[in-house]
Design an enzyme around this catalytic site. Structure first.
Site: not given
Length: 188
Positions: A14, A16, A64, A90, A106, A108
């Protein structure tokens, strides 16, 4: 004007999530932390910040789609309009993507499209890349293939180890992500 409500999804430590919470002036309120790893250390960070959590084990669902339906319902119950993935490991499925289209981003640890997927820092280091960096992008059905919002480069130094490179990339992430979040929300 009502406050924009957002959720952070994380699977690990965690860092970020903490950077988002520590941002001087965040243009939204983080109202939920979603975690797919019971026992992940990000949960302790959320507790210290008084952020409610939803922790789930995907293996306990029939599919899912089943856990994504529950995710969507919980996010709607919390009036979440933006979702920030921060080390969430995920792949988002169609149920989740359709419900929050254009509102899931997101971060990356590479300059996408280079080094997508897991262990991007290790991939860049092992490939002998002279430059890598950080990308903030929208999520789509692929792995790190969504439209890019912002990127920042990080030079790979001759003295770098994988650990020192990771540390320097995380410093950039922790500054870039809150800034991009603010820009996105204020521009909508």
């Amino acid at each position: 004007m009502s406050t924009v409500k957002a959720a952070v999804f994380a699977s690990g430590t965690g860092s970020n999530f903490q950077a988002i919470m520590d941002a001087d002036q965040l243009s939204c309120e983080i109202v939920l932390l979603v975690c797919d790893k019971p026992g992940a250390s990000v949960l302790e960070k959320a507790k210290r910040q008084n952020v409610p959590t939803f922790v789930f084990d995907p293996k306990l669902y029939s599919s899912k789609e089943a856990y994504e339906q529950e995710l969507v319902q919980r996010l709607r119950n919390a009036n979440v309009s933006w979702i920030f993935l921060a080390g969430y490991m995920r792949i988002a499925g169609p149920t989740f993507l359709r419900a929050f289209e254009g509102k899931i981003i997101n971060i990356h640890p590479s300059l996408l499209p280079a080094f997508p997927g897991k262990d991007a820092i290790g991939q860049a280091f092992k490939a002998g890349a002279a430059v890598t960096g950080v990308t903030v992008h929208y999520i789509d059905e692929g792995i790190d293939t969504g439209p890019i919002i912002a990127q920042e480069t990080v030079e790979v130094l001759e003295t770098d180890t994988e650990a020192t490179l990771k540390e320097r990339i995380q410093q950039v992430e922790h500054e870039l992500y809150p800034r991009v979040i603010n820009q996105l929300i204020l521009s909508k």
